[in-house]
Write a protein that holds these residues in place. Sequence first.
Motif, PDB file in Angstrom:
ATOM      1  N   LYS A   1       0.840  -1.192   0.000  1.00 35.81           N
ATOM      2  CA  LYS A   1       0.000   0.000   0.000  1.00 35.81           C
ATOM      3  C   LYS A   1       0.877   1.245   0.000  1.00 35.81           C
ATOM      4  CE  LYS A   1      -4.091  -1.797   2.280  1.00 35.81           C
ATOM      5  NZ  LYS A   1      -4.975  -1.691   3.440  1.00 35.81           N
ATOM      6  N   ALA A   2       0.458   2.221  -0.765  1.00 39.60           N
ATOM      7  CA  ALA A   2       1.198   3.478  -0.832  1.00 39.60           C
ATOM      8  C   ALA A   2       1.009   4.278   0.447  1.00 39.60           C
ATOM      9  CB  ALA A   2       0.710   4.294  -2.028  1.00 39.60           C
ATOM     10  N   ASN A   3       1.991   5.113   0.749  1.00 38.76           N
ATOM     11  CA  ASN A   3       1.899   6.018   1.889  1.00 38.76           C
ATOM     12  C   ASN A   3       2.377   7.407   1.460  1.00 38.76           C
ATOM     13  OD1 ASN A   3       4.832   6.196   2.262  1.00 38.76           O
ATOM     14  ND2 ASN A   3       4.687   4.097   3.013  1.00 38.76           N
ATOM     15  N   GLU A   4       2.316   8.358   2.363  1.00 38.70           N
ATOM     16  CA  GLU A   4       2.702   9.740   2.064  1.00 38.70           C
ATOM     17  C   GLU A   4       4.089   9.832   1.433  1.00 38.70           C
ATOM     18  OE1 GLU A   4       1.391  13.003   2.616  1.00 38.70           O
ATOM     19  OE2 GLU A   4      -0.581  12.130   2.994  1.00 38.70           O
TER      20      GLU A   4
ATOM     21  N   GLU B   1      -0.826  16.082  -4.780  1.00 37.25           N
ATOM     22  CA  GLU B   1      -2.106  16.404  -4.141  1.00 37.25           C
ATOM     23  C   GLU B   1      -3.219  15.485  -4.642  1.00 37.25           C
ATOM     24  OE1 GLU B   1      -0.057  18.833  -5.560  1.00 37.25           O
ATOM     25  OE2 GLU B   1       0.774  19.279  -3.577  1.00 37.25           O
ATOM     26  N   ILE B   2      -3.246  15.263  -5.942  1.00 31.97           N
ATOM     27  CA  ILE B   2      -4.258  14.360  -6.508  1.00 31.97           C
ATOM     28  C   ILE B   2      -4.048  12.945  -5.987  1.00 31.97           C
ATOM     29  CG2 ILE B   2      -5.062  13.248  -8.637  1.00 31.97           C
ATOM     30  CD1 ILE B   2      -4.466  15.944 -10.063  1.00 31.97           C
ATOM     31  N   LEU B   3      -2.815  12.484  -6.017  1.00 33.73           N
ATOM     32  CA  LEU B   3      -2.520  11.120  -5.581  1.00 33.73           C
ATOM     33  C   LEU B   3      -2.787  10.925  -4.090  1.00 33.73           C
ATOM     34  CD1 LEU B   3       0.710  10.531  -7.668  1.00 33.73           C
ATOM     35  CD2 LEU B   3      -1.487   9.377  -7.968  1.00 33.73           C
ATOM     36  N   ARG B   4      -2.610  11.945  -3.299  1.00 32.27           N
ATOM     37  CA  ARG B   4      -2.864  11.857  -1.852  1.00 32.27           C
ATOM     38  C   ARG B   4      -4.300  11.387  -1.571  1.00 32.27           C
ATOM     39  NH1 ARG B   4      -0.710  16.286  -0.542  1.00 32.27           N
ATOM     40  NH2 ARG B   4       1.187  15.390   0.312  1.00 32.27           N
ATOM     41  N   ASN B   5      -5.225  11.784  -2.420  1.00 30.04           N
ATOM     42  CA  ASN B   5      -6.628  11.399  -2.242  1.00 30.04           C
ATOM     43  C   ASN B   5      -6.860   9.893  -2.370  1.00 30.04           C
ATOM     44  OD1 ASN B   5      -7.561  14.085  -1.866  1.00 30.04           O
ATOM     45  ND2 ASN B   5      -7.483  14.394  -4.082  1.00 30.04           N
ATOM     46  N   TYR B   6      -5.934   9.189  -2.981  1.00 28.54           N
ATOM     47  CA  TYR B   6      -6.079   7.743  -3.181  1.00 28.54           C
ATOM     48  C   TYR B   6      -5.531   6.912  -2.023  1.00 28.54           C
ATOM     49  CZ  TYR B   6      -7.357   8.378  -8.096  1.00 28.54           C
ATOM     50  OH  TYR B   6      -7.986   8.720  -9.267  1.00 28.54           O
ATOM     51  N   ILE B   7      -4.738   7.514  -1.144  1.00 28.82           N
ATOM     52  CA  ILE B   7      -4.105   6.738  -0.081  1.00 28.82           C
ATOM     53  C   ILE B   7      -5.172   5.972   0.702  1.00 28.82           C
ATOM     54  CG2 ILE B   7      -2.824   6.872   2.100  1.00 28.82           C
ATOM     55  CD1 ILE B   7      -1.066   8.975   0.826  1.00 28.82           C
ATOM     56  N   GLY B   8      -4.948   4.687   0.831  1.00 28.84           N
ATOM     57  CA  GLY B   8      -5.907   3.791   1.475  1.00 28.84           C
ATOM     58  C   GLY B   8      -5.803   2.420   0.838  1.00 28.84           C
ATOM     59  N   ASP B   9      -6.907   1.715   0.802  1.00 33.46           N
ATOM     60  CA  ASP B   9      -6.914   0.345   0.294  1.00 33.46           C
ATOM     61  C   ASP B   9      -6.701   0.230  -1.216  1.00 33.46           C
ATOM     62  OD1 ASP B   9      -7.337  -0.609   2.836  1.00 33.46           O
ATOM     63  OD2 ASP B   9      -9.494  -0.900   2.573  1.00 33.46           O
ATOM     64  N   TYR B  10      -6.835   1.327  -1.936  1.00 35.44           N
ATOM     65  CA  TYR B  10      -6.831   1.241  -3.398  1.00 35.44           C
ATOM     66  C   TYR B  10      -5.740   2.093  -4.046  1.00 35.44           C
ATOM     67  CZ  TYR B  10     -11.154  -0.847  -1.960  1.00 35.44           C
ATOM     68  OH  TYR B  10     -12.087  -1.625  -1.308  1.00 35.44           O
ATOM     69  N   PHE B  11      -4.604   2.162  -3.385  1.00 35.60           N
ATOM     70  CA  PHE B  11      -3.417   2.828  -3.942  1.00 35.60           C
ATOM     71  C   PHE B  11      -2.218   1.996  -3.495  1.00 35.60           C
ATOM     72  CE2 PHE B  11      -0.921   7.153  -3.928  1.00 35.60           C
ATOM     73  CZ  PHE B  11      -0.091   6.684  -4.926  1.00 35.60           C
ATOM     74  N   TRP B  12      -1.601   1.338  -4.453  1.00 36.90           N
ATOM     75  CA  TRP B  12      -0.478   0.447  -4.192  1.00 36.90           C
ATOM     76  C   TRP B  12       0.729   0.885  -5.021  1.00 36.90           C
ATOM     77  CZ3 TRP B  12      -0.891  -4.075  -1.073  1.00 36.90           C
ATOM     78  CH2 TRP B  12      -2.172  -4.290  -0.556  1.00 36.90           C
ATOM     79  N   VAL B  13       1.895   0.590  -4.529  1.00 38.81           N
ATOM     80  CA  VAL B  13       3.121   0.853  -5.277  1.00 38.81           C
ATOM     81  C   VAL B  13       3.930  -0.433  -5.366  1.00 38.81           C
ATOM     82  CG1 VAL B  13       3.271   3.308  -4.707  1.00 38.81           C
ATOM     83  CG2 VAL B  13       4.408   1.618  -3.228  1.00 38.81           C
TER      84      VAL B  13
END
Length: 146
Positions: free
Chosen positions: A6-9, A37-49
């Motif tokens: 999962k992605a983080n800040e 800023e746009i990508l920050r809105n995705y942080i959670g279960d549905y943003f992976w790196v």
Amino acid sequence: MVTVRKANEGDLSRAAKLSELWATEGITYGLGANTEEILRNYIGDYFWVAEIDSIVVGYITGTVHESDGLAVIGKGESYLEVDEVYVHPDYRSDNIGHAMVDKLLQSAESNGITHSTVYSASKQWQKIVGFYEKHGFKMWFVQMYR
């Protein structure tokens, strides 16, 4: 060795740089680069790196929606829309995209979401169709231009 997590800040800057690279590649119609800023809105279960040796080489984002009554998903049912999948060109032959899609879909399923959709404006549409078919996606419609 590739790690998909999962992605983080701390990942936002690198994911934004990958998004800029994607936009400059010219492989997707109408694609604009995402900002941190746009990508920050995705942080959670549905943003992976995906990372190799602590370097982020790919990312995937998705959003959950409620169907208004789509031809393939009944009214009121939740579904995951795969928004973006990008892997740095140097790593595209390493199945990293597949690993990220698997993680995103598993995350949705663990949250009780069994339906998913994906839209692509890739100029390499034949490859994209084959890529997603390997994950159980089926063609819903085709839109073309000339």
